[in-house]
Design an enzyme around this catalytic site. Structure first.
Site, mmCIF file in Angstrom:
data_model
loop_
_atom_site.group_PDB
_atom_site.id
_atom_site.type_symbol
_atom_site.label_atom_id
_atom_site.label_comp_id
_atom_site.label_asym_id
_atom_site.label_seq_id
_atom_site.Cartn_x
_atom_site.Cartn_y
_atom_site.Cartn_z
ATOM 1 N N PHE A 1 -33.438 -10.309 1.813
ATOM 2 C CA PHE A 1 -33.523 -9.007 1.146
ATOM 3 C C PHE A 1 -34.966 -8.612 0.812
ATOM 4 O O PHE A 1 -35.217 -7.923 -0.166
ATOM 5 C CB PHE A 1 -32.644 -8.981 -0.111
ATOM 6 C CG PHE A 1 -31.175 -8.933 0.203
ATOM 7 C CD1 PHE A 1 -30.487 -7.735 0.203
ATOM 8 C CD2 PHE A 1 -30.490 -10.083 0.533
ATOM 9 C CE1 PHE A 1 -29.144 -7.683 0.521
ATOM 10 C CE2 PHE A 1 -29.138 -10.053 0.857
ATOM 11 C CZ PHE A 1 -28.468 -8.844 0.857
ATOM 12 N N LEU A 2 -35.897 -9.037 1.662
ATOM 13 C CA LEU A 2 -37.287 -8.609 1.528
ATOM 14 C C LEU A 2 -37.718 -7.710 2.676
ATOM 15 O O LEU A 2 -38.906 -7.446 2.827
ATOM 16 C CB LEU A 2 -38.214 -9.832 1.462
ATOM 17 C CG LEU A 2 -38.363 -10.527 0.112
ATOM 18 C CD1 LEU A 2 -39.379 -11.661 0.216
ATOM 19 C CD2 LEU A 2 -38.772 -9.566 -0.977
ATOM 20 N N PHE B 1 -17.689 -11.040 -2.413
ATOM 21 C CA PHE B 1 -19.102 -10.933 -2.041
ATOM 22 C C PHE B 1 -19.191 -10.694 -0.535
ATOM 23 O O PHE B 1 -19.899 -11.395 0.191
ATOM 24 C CB PHE B 1 -19.861 -12.200 -2.441
ATOM 25 C CG PHE B 1 -19.770 -12.507 -3.909
ATOM 26 C CD1 PHE B 1 -20.596 -11.884 -4.818
ATOM 27 C CD2 PHE B 1 -18.827 -13.416 -4.385
ATOM 28 C CE1 PHE B 1 -20.501 -12.160 -6.179
ATOM 29 C CE2 PHE B 1 -18.732 -13.704 -5.738
ATOM 30 C CZ PHE B 1 -19.574 -13.069 -6.639
ATOM 31 N N LEU B 2 -18.437 -9.700 -0.072
ATOM 32 C CA LEU B 2 -18.340 -9.425 1.354
ATOM 33 C C LEU B 2 -19.348 -8.359 1.766
ATOM 34 O O LEU B 2 -19.462 -7.323 1.125
ATOM 35 C CB LEU B 2 -16.931 -8.947 1.711
ATOM 36 C CG LEU B 2 -15.770 -9.833 1.263
ATOM 37 C CD1 LEU B 2 -14.447 -9.201 1.671
ATOM 38 C CD2 LEU B 2 -15.908 -11.240 1.820
ATOM 39 N N ARG B 3 -20.052 -8.617 2.851
ATOM 40 C CA ARG B 3 -20.965 -7.630 3.419
ATOM 41 C C ARG B 3 -20.278 -6.936 4.581
ATOM 42 O O ARG B 3 -19.694 -7.607 5.446
ATOM 43 C CB ARG B 3 -22.242 -8.296 3.906
ATOM 44 C CG ARG B 3 -23.062 -8.980 2.821
ATOM 45 C CD ARG B 3 -24.129 -9.860 3.440
ATOM 46 N NE ARG B 3 -23.535 -10.960 4.209
ATOM 47 C CZ ARG B 3 -24.234 -11.786 4.997
ATOM 48 N NH1 ARG B 3 -25.534 -11.631 5.110
ATOM 49 N NH2 ARG B 3 -23.616 -12.752 5.659
ATOM 50 N N ALA C 1 -38.515 -4.530 3.888
ATOM 51 C CA ALA C 1 -38.776 -3.193 3.348
ATOM 52 C C ALA C 1 -38.383 -2.130 4.363
ATOM 53 O O ALA C 1 -38.411 -2.344 5.567
ATOM 54 C CB ALA C 1 -40.253 -3.061 2.985
ATOM 55 N N ASP D 1 0.846 -1.193 0.000
ATOM 56 C CA ASP D 1 0.000 0.000 0.000
ATOM 57 C C ASP D 1 0.882 1.244 0.000
ATOM 58 O O ASP D 1 1.983 1.223 0.570
ATOM 59 C CB ASP D 1 -0.923 0.011 1.224
ATOM 60 C CG ASP D 1 -2.132 0.921 1.032
ATOM 61 O OD1 ASP D 1 -1.954 2.151 1.078
ATOM 62 O OD2 ASP D 1 -3.234 0.402 0.838
ATOM 63 N N CYS E 1 -21.211 -0.769 -2.059
ATOM 64 C CA CYS E 1 -21.354 -1.689 -3.196
ATOM 65 C C CYS E 1 -22.605 -1.451 -4.033
ATOM 66 O O CYS E 1 -22.505 -1.190 -5.225
ATOM 67 C CB CYS E 1 -21.335 -3.133 -2.689
ATOM 68 S SG CYS E 1 -19.731 -3.670 -2.065
#
Length: 430
Positions: A258-259, A156-158, A261, A30, A269
């Site tokens: 993911f429902l 696919f990291l949350r 609301a 880095d 992302c």
């Protein structure tokens, strides 16, 4: 194996720490000396549950950091985990990736033997083959497919569960164009496949791997927006949207994930990736109407919250507490947080805003330095005319007597987490 990772942000640091946990020797490269120093001292540069422990455990042993690209020469493969932020038109900014490819190419010009370069950053289809690989070829004087290969391994990291997501994935996507590249990728990920709970391993082409990441996030973002659109319709008819969504989630073709609301999606992302794939599609002459509709629904959700408040009183001159500033619980990340447009709208309406979040206050203060912040939810509620819940932190579900200290006790819940109680003028967004 000996692995190098260019970039020590959210993805790069998680990748490095988890690869070390799998038994690989990892060097993080880095340009930021402070981040390098922090990693070598055993401290993660970002807030992510479980990451500090891994960095502390392996720093100075299987995990080290440097600013010197020549450290890559002793490794078998390099993962590029650099930011690809959005340009004004939604397309991705590849300057960091291009600079890294140039520097990596110069380094590989000194190396004898084969090397694999894997794109970990989220990039639109053809980027690895048509942008990254040619720059490495030019700077190194080597030929892709012969002295080095390129590959793609999307993440696919949350945020908030990144370590868990890496170490126990649903799927591992390996994109490459040669058997040699696939063999090395298989070797790198073999310890993860052995340890994890039977993840699917998808072997595909490079541009297919690039597209899988976008398709994955675009589908999830659209699912949330559709759930919100349906919930908004339910609201107009006095229908309990949560009962409706829970019922349709029982259909195996739909599923319950993911429902939930609410106020919509944010973070690093979904907004960036949907914007990027929309821009990429338009660059090829295709108008992605459904994806654009998903974005439009998401943009309107915070404004619907303000409408519910204005049904009760004019916010001008009123003290309004915004509970939750991060884009989701478990992280201090405020990127595209739904609290941002909400605060903007409140300020435009003349309200006095006081914000509270368990961990994200300092980050939001950089965005809104002139609003008031408190160190507890109770302090934010004291003498407030209304409270708007923007993030579903567990502690907000436990609030009770704290609401008694409000003046008008109006609570608009964008995440349906606060328990209804006598004495509150409570309404959920959906």
């Amino acid at each position: 194996m000996e692995l190098s990772i260019v970039g020590s942000g959210y993805v790069g640091t998680t990748l490095a720490a988890c690869f070390a946990d799998l038994g690989h020797d990892v060097v993080n490269v880095d340009i930021d000396e402070d981040i390098v120093e922090s990693l070598n001292a055993g401290a993660a540069p970002i807030h992510e549950p479980g990451l500090d422990e891994l960095v502390e455990r392996y720093a100075g042993d299987r995990l080290r950091a440097t600013t010197d690209y020549d450290e890559i020469l002793d490794t078998d493969a390099t993962f590029l985990a650099l930011p690809t932020p959005s340009n004004e038109d939604g397309s991705i900014d590849l300057r960091a990736m291009q600079a890294a490819a140039d520097a990596l190419g110069e380094t590989l010009s000194k190396k004898d033997g084969y090397h694999l370069v894997v794109t970990k950053s989220t990039v639109t289809p053809t980027t690895t083959e048509e942008v990254i690989a040619p720059r490495i070829e030019e700077a190194s004087g080597k030929t892709v497919g012969e002295e080095f290969d390129v590959g793609m391994n999307p993440e696919f990291l949350r945020e908030g569960t990144a370590v868990e997501d890496f170490l126990d994935p649903d799927k591992i996507v390996l994109g490459a164009n040669t058997d040699r590249a696939f063999d090395l990728l298989d070797e790198i990920f073999a310890p993860l496949v052995e340890r994890a709970d039977d993840p699917a391993v998808v072997r595909t082409g490079i541009r297919e791997a690039e597209m899988i990441k976008y398709a994955n996030n675009a589908f999830l973002a659209s699912k949330i927006s559709l759930a919100n659109d349906l919930a908004n319709i339910c609201k107009e008819f006095g229908v309990d949207s949560y009962e409706v969504l829970e019922a349709i989630g029982l259909d195996s073709r739909i599923g319950s994930s993911f429902l939930a609301a609410g106020l919509g999606w944010g973070g690093s992302c979904f907004p960036k990736d949907t914007a990027a794939i929309i821009a990429a599609a338009r660059s090829r002459g295709y108008e992605p109407r459904l994806l654009q509709a998903a974005v439009d629904v998401n943009d309107q959700q915070p404004l619907r919250m303000l409408d519910l408040l204005e049904d009760r009183f004019d916010p001008a001159g009123k003290r309004v507490a915004v509970l939750g500033l991060s884009f989701k619980p478990g992280t201090d990340d405020i990127r595209e947080s739904r609290a941002i447009p909400l605060i903007d709208a409140l300020l435009d309406a003349g309200a006095t805003v006081v914000g509270y979040d368990p961990v994200a206050t300092d980050n939001m203060r950089e965005k809104f330095p002139d609003i008031e912040y408190t160190s507890t939810a109770a302090a934010a509620l004291e003498d407030a005319d209304a409270a708007l819940v923007a993030t579903d932190w567990d502690e907000f579900a436990a609030l009770d007597d704290e609401f008694d200290e409000m003046r008008e006790r109006v609570v608009i819940d964008g995440r349906r987490i606060v328990t209804r109680r006598d004495g509150l003028d409570y309404e959920s967004l959906v």
